[in-house]
Design an enzyme around this catalytic site. Sequence first.
Site, PDB file in Angstrom:
ATOM      1  N   GLU A  98      44.291  33.720  29.804  1.00  0.00           N
ATOM      2  CA  GLU A  98      43.140  34.136  30.435  1.00  0.00           C
ATOM      3  C   GLU A  98      43.257  34.221  31.760  1.00  0.00           C
ATOM      4  O   GLU A  98      43.768  32.937  32.457  1.00  0.00           O
ATOM      5  CB  GLU A  98      41.890  33.435  29.736  1.00  0.00           C
ATOM      6  CG  GLU A  98      40.589  33.704  30.378  1.00  0.00           C
ATOM      7  CD  GLU A  98      40.211  35.066  30.036  1.00  0.00           C
ATOM      8  OE1 GLU A  98      40.867  35.988  30.567  1.00  0.00           O
ATOM      9  OE2 GLU A  98      38.774  35.184  29.792  1.00  0.00           O
ATOM     10  N   ASP A  99      42.784  35.127  32.478  1.00  0.00           N
ATOM     11  CA  ASP A  99      42.814  34.855  34.103  1.00  0.00           C
ATOM     12  C   ASP A  99      41.882  33.809  34.617  1.00  0.00           C
ATOM     13  O   ASP A  99      42.381  33.254  35.475  1.00  0.00           O
ATOM     14  CB  ASP A  99      42.307  36.568  34.509  1.00  0.00           C
ATOM     15  CG  ASP A  99      40.780  36.694  34.000  1.00  0.00           C
ATOM     16  OD1 ASP A  99      40.292  35.945  33.307  1.00  0.00           O
ATOM     17  OD2 ASP A  99      40.457  37.974  34.327  1.00  0.00           O
ATOM     18  N   ASP A 102      35.253  30.299  33.740  1.00  0.00           N
ATOM     19  CA  ASP A 102      33.929  30.193  34.319  1.00  0.00           C
ATOM     20  C   ASP A 102      32.869  29.358  33.796  1.00  0.00           C
ATOM     21  O   ASP A 102      33.128  28.233  33.413  1.00  0.00           O
ATOM     22  CB  ASP A 102      33.708  31.827  34.919  1.00  0.00           C
ATOM     23  CG  ASP A 102      32.390  31.802  35.717  1.00  0.00           C
ATOM     24  OD1 ASP A 102      32.308  31.009  36.546  1.00  0.00           O
ATOM     25  OD2 ASP A 102      31.569  32.618  35.550  1.00  0.00           O
ATOM     26  N   PHE A 151      32.967  34.260  43.757  1.00  0.00           N
ATOM     27  CA  PHE A 151      33.610  35.189  42.976  1.00  0.00           C
ATOM     28  C   PHE A 151      34.853  35.909  43.772  1.00  0.00           C
ATOM     29  O   PHE A 151      34.967  35.995  44.868  1.00  0.00           O
ATOM     30  CB  PHE A 151      32.510  36.471  42.837  1.00  0.00           C
ATOM     31  CG  PHE A 151      32.677  37.525  41.903  1.00  0.00           C
ATOM     32  CD1 PHE A 151      32.604  37.238  40.743  1.00  0.00           C
ATOM     33  CD2 PHE A 151      33.385  38.702  42.413  1.00  0.00           C
ATOM     34  CE1 PHE A 151      32.738  38.176  39.491  1.00  0.00           C
ATOM     35  CE2 PHE A 151      33.826  39.526  41.330  1.00  0.00           C
ATOM     36  CZ  PHE A 151      33.270  39.335  39.933  1.00  0.00           C
ATOM     37  N   ARG A 164      41.906  44.938  40.702  1.00  0.00           N
ATOM     38  CA  ARG A 164      42.967  44.334  39.962  1.00  0.00           C
ATOM     39  C   ARG A 164      44.403  44.256  40.306  1.00  0.00           C
ATOM     40  O   ARG A 164      45.217  43.324  40.004  1.00  0.00           O
ATOM     41  CB  ARG A 164      43.042  45.115  38.499  1.00  0.00           C
ATOM     42  CG  ARG A 164      41.619  44.696  37.636  1.00  0.00           C
ATOM     43  CD  ARG A 164      41.952  45.115  36.137  1.00  0.00           C
ATOM     44  NE  ARG A 164      40.666  45.520  35.434  1.00  0.00           N
ATOM     45  CZ  ARG A 164      39.757  44.532  34.893  1.00  0.00           C
ATOM     46  NH1 ARG A 164      40.103  43.288  34.829  1.00  0.00           N
ATOM     47  NH2 ARG A 164      38.636  44.999  34.176  1.00  0.00           N
TER      48      ARG A 164
HETATM   49  P1  IMP Z   1      33.333  32.653  31.040  1.00  0.00           P
HETATM   50  O1  IMP Z   1      32.931  33.360  29.716  1.00  0.00           O
HETATM   51  O2  IMP Z   1      32.143  32.509  31.845  1.00  0.00           O
HETATM   52  O3  IMP Z   1      34.275  31.668  31.108  1.00  0.00           O
HETATM   53  O4  IMP Z   1      33.628  33.873  31.910  1.00  0.00           O
HETATM   54  C1  IMP Z   1      35.156  34.279  31.753  1.00  0.00           C
HETATM   55  C2  IMP Z   1      35.509  35.889  32.240  1.00  0.00           C
HETATM   56  O5  IMP Z   1      34.397  36.279  33.276  1.00  0.00           O
HETATM   57  C3  IMP Z   1      36.796  36.066  32.631  1.00  0.00           C
HETATM   58  O6  IMP Z   1      37.391  36.496  31.877  1.00  0.00           O
HETATM   59  C4  IMP Z   1      36.468  37.124  33.986  1.00  0.00           C
HETATM   60  O7  IMP Z   1      36.503  38.448  33.160  1.00  0.00           O
HETATM   61  C5  IMP Z   1      35.048  37.118  34.213  1.00  0.00           C
HETATM   62  N1  IMP Z   1      34.942  36.264  35.615  1.00  0.00           N
HETATM   63  C6  IMP Z   1      34.462  35.108  35.731  1.00  0.00           C
HETATM   64  N2  IMP Z   1      34.745  34.693  37.222  1.00  0.00           N
HETATM   65  C7  IMP Z   1      35.062  35.751  37.735  1.00  0.00           C
HETATM   66  C8  IMP Z   1      35.419  36.237  39.024  1.00  0.00           C
HETATM   67  O8  IMP Z   1      35.180  35.247  40.004  1.00  0.00           O
HETATM   68  N3  IMP Z   1      35.973  37.168  39.556  1.00  0.00           N
HETATM   69  C9  IMP Z   1      36.193  38.306  38.251  1.00  0.00           C
HETATM   70  N4  IMP Z   1      35.645  38.115  37.051  1.00  0.00           N
HETATM   71  C10 IMP Z   1      35.451  36.767  36.921  1.00  0.00           C
HETATM   72 MG    MG Z   2      38.241  38.569  31.496  1.00  0.00          MG
END
Ligand code: IMP
Ligand code: MG
Length: 179
Positions: A98-99, A102, A151, A164
């Site tokens: 995963e990238d 969060d 962000f 991207r």
């Molecule tokens: P989580 O479910 O809140 O952990 O969200 C993870 C997903 O939110 C990642 O796969 C990203 O697609 C998106 N995301 C979270 N933070 C960022 C950010 O700073 N920039 C871009 N996408 C983000």
């Molecule tokens: Mg994502």
Amino acid sequence: MFSDLGECLISAEQIQDKVRQMGAVISRDYQGKDLVVVGILKGSVLFLADLIRYITVPLSIDFVAVSSYGASTTSSGVVRILKDLEESIEGKHVLIVEDIIDTGLTLKYLLENLWARNPADVKVCVLLDKPERRKVDVKIHYQGFSIPDKFVVGYGLDYNEHYRNLPGVWTLKPEIYSK
Ligand code: IMP
Ligand code: MG
């Protein structure tokens, strides 16, 4: 496009160094195991493509797409599979790539979903971690960089599907996403 960027948080060179190191550790850990690298679309695509070139054990790749934030930058907490894996993971050693993590909601959901399919193992590999934002506990086995609660875009990460393609990770000017 570039006028909306803030600062470069992680350079392309720093990313490549880190991804090479992660690939070496993963190669050591998965010796003799049936490895399936599962990328979460679309953000993980650049990371996965680079990472697997640094992994020296045999592997296959597969992808899932999950519902994400859409055009907003705050998590809805609702996760849905939009595109499922193509191959069975039963008995396989799955590495989710995963990238960024969060809140952790996406990975928590996906971990539970994949564990239910009787794999030998499921581990998590993320390039970026925003620990301050975590809402649910998720064990991260391989992590590239810990970053502050900002962000970010680039290296697969988008804002409204843009940025991207940047080779490094950049902050976005807050006035862009608070509009
Ligand atoms: P989580 O479910 O809140 O952990 O969200 C993870 C997903 O939110 C990642 O796969 C990203 O697609 C998106 N995301 C979270 N933070 C960022 C950010 O700073 N920039 C871009 N996408 C983000
Ligand atoms: Mg994502």
